[in-house]
Design a protein around this motif. Structure first.
Motif, PDB file in Angstrom:
ATOM      1  N   LEU A  99       0.825  -1.213   0.000  1.00 54.45           N
ATOM      2  CA  LEU A  99       0.000   0.000   0.000  1.00 54.45           C
ATOM      3  C   LEU A  99       0.860   1.264   0.000  1.00 54.45           C
ATOM      4  CD1 LEU A  99      -2.970  -0.784   2.420  1.00 54.45           C
ATOM      5  CD2 LEU A  99      -3.106  -0.215  -0.005  1.00 54.45           C
ATOM      6  N   ARG A 100       2.008   1.225   0.630  1.00 52.31           N
ATOM      7  CA  ARG A 100       2.862   2.410   0.729  1.00 52.31           C
ATOM      8  C   ARG A 100       3.463   2.797  -0.617  1.00 52.31           C
ATOM      9  NH1 ARG A 100       5.075  -0.745   5.172  1.00 52.31           N
ATOM     10  NH2 ARG A 100       3.981  -0.226   7.105  1.00 52.31           N
ATOM     11  N   GLY A 144      -0.938  -1.312  -8.813  1.00 59.55           N
ATOM     12  CA  GLY A 144      -1.585  -0.114  -8.306  1.00 59.55           C
ATOM     13  C   GLY A 144      -1.972   0.857  -9.404  1.00 59.55           C
ATOM     14  N   MET A 145      -1.141   0.994 -10.418  1.00 60.41           N
ATOM     15  CA  MET A 145      -1.432   1.908 -11.519  1.00 60.41           C
ATOM     16  C   MET A 145      -2.615   1.418 -12.352  1.00 60.41           C
ATOM     17  SD  MET A 145       2.497   2.876 -12.604  1.00 60.41           S
ATOM     18  CE  MET A 145       2.024   3.900 -14.018  1.00 60.41           C
ATOM     19  N   ALA A 146      -2.736   0.089 -12.496  1.00 65.17           N
ATOM     20  CA  ALA A 146      -3.876  -0.469 -13.231  1.00 65.17           C
ATOM     21  C   ALA A 146      -5.185  -0.173 -12.496  1.00 65.17           C
ATOM     22  CB  ALA A 146      -3.695  -1.972 -13.413  1.00 65.17           C
ATOM     23  N   ILE A 147      -5.176  -0.337 -11.184  1.00 66.65           N
ATOM     24  CA  ILE A 147      -6.377  -0.055 -10.397  1.00 66.65           C
ATOM     25  C   ILE A 147      -6.683   1.437 -10.400  1.00 66.65           C
ATOM     26  CG2 ILE A 147      -7.328  -0.090  -8.051  1.00 66.65           C
ATOM     27  CD1 ILE A 147      -5.851  -2.749  -7.647  1.00 66.65           C
ATOM     28  N   ASP A 148      -5.646   2.268 -10.333  1.00 66.37           N
ATOM     29  CA  ASP A 148      -5.863   3.711 -10.368  1.00 66.37           C
ATOM     30  C   ASP A 148      -6.481   4.154 -11.694  1.00 66.37           C
ATOM     31  OD1 ASP A 148      -5.390   6.338  -8.977  1.00 66.37           O
ATOM     32  OD2 ASP A 148      -4.257   6.709 -10.816  1.00 66.37           O
ATOM     33  N   ALA A 149      -6.160   3.447 -12.767  1.00 66.52           N
ATOM     34  CA  ALA A 149      -6.765   3.773 -14.062  1.00 66.52           C
ATOM     35  C   ALA A 149      -8.278   3.587 -14.016  1.00 66.52           C
ATOM     36  CB  ALA A 149      -6.155   2.898 -15.163  1.00 66.52           C
ATOM     37  N   VAL A 150      -8.719   2.574 -13.257  1.00 68.68           N
ATOM     38  CA  VAL A 150     -10.157   2.369 -13.064  1.00 68.68           C
ATOM     39  C   VAL A 150     -10.734   3.506 -12.223  1.00 68.68           C
ATOM     40  CG1 VAL A 150     -11.926   0.838 -12.109  1.00 68.68           C
ATOM     41  CG2 VAL A 150      -9.943  -0.123 -13.289  1.00 68.68           C
ATOM     42  N   ILE A 199      -5.039  -2.881  -2.236  1.00 65.85           N
ATOM     43  CA  ILE A 199      -4.945  -1.708  -3.108  1.00 65.85           C
ATOM     44  C   ILE A 199      -6.320  -1.331  -3.658  1.00 65.85           C
ATOM     45  CG2 ILE A 199      -3.987  -0.824  -5.270  1.00 65.85           C
ATOM     46  CD1 ILE A 199      -1.529  -2.582  -4.789  1.00 65.85           C
ATOM     47  N   ALA A 200      -7.064  -2.340  -4.095  1.00 63.43           N
ATOM     48  CA  ALA A 200      -8.378  -2.077  -4.683  1.00 63.43           C
ATOM     49  C   ALA A 200      -9.329  -1.468  -3.657  1.00 63.43           C
ATOM     50  CB  ALA A 200      -8.967  -3.369  -5.245  1.00 63.43           C
ATOM     51  N   LEU A 201      -9.327  -2.006  -2.438  1.00 61.15           N
ATOM     52  CA  LEU A 201     -10.209  -1.489  -1.394  1.00 61.15           C
ATOM     53  C   LEU A 201      -9.830  -0.071  -1.005  1.00 61.15           C
ATOM     54  CD1 LEU A 201     -12.488  -1.888   0.619  1.00 61.15           C
ATOM     55  CD2 LEU A 201     -10.892  -3.049   2.143  1.00 61.15           C
ATOM     56  N   PHE A 202      -8.539   0.193  -0.887  1.00 57.19           N
ATOM     57  CA  PHE A 202      -8.076   1.528  -0.500  1.00 57.19           C
ATOM     58  C   PHE A 202      -8.381   2.552  -1.597  1.00 57.19           C
ATOM     59  CE2 PHE A 202      -4.893   4.898  -0.117  1.00 57.19           C
ATOM     60  CZ  PHE A 202      -5.010   5.239   1.219  1.00 57.19           C
ATOM     61  N   ASN A 213     -16.344   0.239  -5.823  1.00 56.73           N
ATOM     62  CA  ASN A 213     -16.722   1.258  -6.802  1.00 56.73           C
ATOM     63  C   ASN A 213     -15.806   1.170  -8.021  1.00 56.73           C
ATOM     64  OD1 ASN A 213     -18.896   2.704  -5.434  1.00 56.73           O
ATOM     65  ND2 ASN A 213     -17.321   3.286  -3.950  1.00 56.73           N
ATOM     66  N   GLY A 214     -15.792   0.034  -8.619  1.00 54.45           N
ATOM     67  CA  GLY A 214     -14.941  -0.243  -9.769  1.00 54.45           C
ATOM     68  C   GLY A 214     -14.705  -1.731  -9.858  1.00 54.45           C
ATOM     69  N   LEU A 215     -14.384  -2.212 -11.044  1.00 53.94           N
ATOM     70  CA  LEU A 215     -14.244  -3.641 -11.274  1.00 53.94           C
ATOM     71  C   LEU A 215     -12.776  -4.070 -11.254  1.00 53.94           C
ATOM     72  CD1 LEU A 215     -16.861  -4.110 -14.144  1.00 53.94           C
ATOM     73  CD2 LEU A 215     -17.043  -4.902 -11.770  1.00 53.94           C
ATOM     74  N   VAL A 216     -12.490  -5.087 -10.441  1.00 53.70           N
ATOM     75  CA  VAL A 216     -11.152  -5.664 -10.368  1.00 53.70           C
ATOM     76  C   VAL A 216     -11.288  -7.177 -10.448  1.00 53.70           C
ATOM     77  CG1 VAL A 216      -9.052  -5.930  -9.003  1.00 53.70           C
ATOM     78  CG2 VAL A 216     -10.304  -3.761  -8.945  1.00 53.70           C
ATOM     79  N   VAL A 217     -10.623  -7.782 -11.425  1.00 52.35           N
ATOM     80  CA  VAL A 217     -10.695  -9.223 -11.648  1.00 52.35           C
ATOM     81  C   VAL A 217      -9.334  -9.846 -11.338  1.00 52.35           C
ATOM     82  CG1 VAL A 217     -11.066 -11.053 -13.358  1.00 52.35           C
ATOM     83  CG2 VAL A 217     -12.513  -9.008 -13.375  1.00 52.35           C
ATOM     84  N   LYS A 218      -9.373 -10.911 -10.562  1.00 50.44           N
ATOM     85  CA  LYS A 218      -8.151 -11.622 -10.165  1.00 50.44           C
ATOM     86  C   LYS A 218      -8.010 -12.911 -10.963  1.00 50.44           C
ATOM     87  CE  LYS A 218      -4.706 -13.171  -7.538  1.00 50.44           C
ATOM     88  NZ  LYS A 218      -4.379 -14.361  -8.355  1.00 50.44           N
TER      89      LYS A 218
END
Length: 356
Positions: free
Chosen positions: A83-84, A92-98, A118-121, A299-304
């Motif tokens: 997270l830091r 993190g950059m992929a999730i931030d794009a969402v 990362i996704a939750l934060f 509040n956004g889609l993240v697939v693992k």
């Protein structure tokens, strides 16, 4: 001259974090691009490694753009540590794009705990959802089913379980194409008086809720693979154990079959006769064929994706993301939640999840 990207869903693909390598990840994007002609990609990772692979797939020309990131989340990294430095990692950059609206969904084969943290934060939970849940598609005797939570929340109350049911049913309607999925709560027995107070309370709420699903009550662990229900809901502790047990049983069965066929000349002859059926079994149990777990409730889609998924498996995970974007699963969940009254929600928790 570069072709104009298709005006369709944009997938933020974390190219670096999986175990299979950059070549498999880019090949997965190429497979998905063939399946979904309007799909395009933002590829996050080390440009020097991605660019040569991208050049080998002309179908992706004009449909994939590289966003350089030299920092990679490893499978050994702790979520709190990741997270830091999330803003500098490909994950993190992929999730931030969402989050920024530059992509419709993020897909990663990386560290599950880090991805969840990362996704939750970054994305936070939807209104009406206390905690996100990890949902996945599992093979059954009849076809496929959805199961959640698979490890994001080790302890759950009745409210959490009902919210998981709403999310799981919406997921099944989208990915499995079911108008009214059959849903059950995992329990130690099917009788109404069995199980914890949380389970019994959740069952009471679901019985009276007007939702686009058929609540069948409690189901035991031996019903997970029969296909008698389309959605199995449980807490993350029980769900993760059930999932790992099912995976281990699958390996046990295939291993015992292999040993039996190799044990004698008659076994080898039997394999020759049954090899078509055995290949069908192998295909049905192949994790790559059912790849693509989803963090529902954000509040956004993240697939693992499975960390070791091959190109076909990762392409299937991308396909799950495509379907969730196409059918706007978040809107479906919000609409279904509107019909349930269960008190205030947390919705802004940044507690590190217990992802497996």
């Amino acid at each position: 001259m570069t072709a104009t990207p298709p005006a369709g869903p944009i997938i933020a693909l974390d190219v670096m974090s999986g175990e299979s390598g950059v070549a498999e990840a880019v090949a997965a994007a190429d497979i998905a691009a063939e399946r979904y002609p309007r799909l395009s990609f933002l590829l996050f990772g080390q440009e020097a490694a991605i660019a040569p692979e991208l050049a080998r797939h002309p179908r992706l020309a004009g449909r994939a753009r590289i966003i350089n990131s030299d920092d990679v989340v490893s499978m050994r990294d702790k979520p709190s540590q990741v997270l830091r430095r999330a803003s500098t990692t490909s994950m993190g950059m992929a999730i931030d794009a969402v989050k920024q609206g530059e992509a419709h969904a993020a897909v990663s084969a990386g560290n599950t705990g880090a991805l969840m943290a990362i996704a939750l934060f970054a994305l936070r939970t939807m209104k009406g959802i206390d905690r996100p849940a990890l949902a996945a598609i599992l093979p059954t005797l009849k076809s496929e089913s959805v199961m959640l939570d698979l490890g994001a929340n080790t302890e759950c109350d009745a409210t959490n379980l009902v919210q998981f049911a709403v999310m799981g049913a919406a997921f099944a309607r989208t990915v499995l194409g079911l108008e009214r999925p059959r849903l059950g709560l995992l329990n130690i027995g099917e009788e109404e008086l069995k199980g914890t107070e949380e389970l019994r309370t959740a069952a009471t709420i679901l019985k009276s809720a007007q939702l686009p699903m058929d609540f069948v009550g409690f189901v035991e662990g031996d019903k997970i693979g029969t296909g008698d229900v389309d959605v199995v809901v449980t807490d993350g502790f029980s769900g993760n154990i059930a999932l790992k047990t099912a995976e281990g049983t699958s390996r046990l069965v295939t291993g015992l079959l292999g040993n039996a066929f190799r044990a004698s000349i008659w076994g080898k002859l039997g394999y020759f006769i049954a090899r078509s059926a055995l290949q069908s079994l192998r295909n049905h149990l192949d994790p790559n064929a059912h790849n693509g777990a989803v963090f529902l409730g954000l509040n956004g889609l993240v697939v693992k994706s499975h960390g070791s998924a091959n190109a076909r498996g990762l392409a299937n995970a991308i396909g799950v993301a495509h379907d969730l974007v196409r059918d706007d699963v978040g809107r479906r969940i919000s609409a279904d939640l509107a019909g349930i009254r269960m008190g205030p929600t947390i919705g802004d928790s940044t507690t590190e999840p217990n992802a497996a």
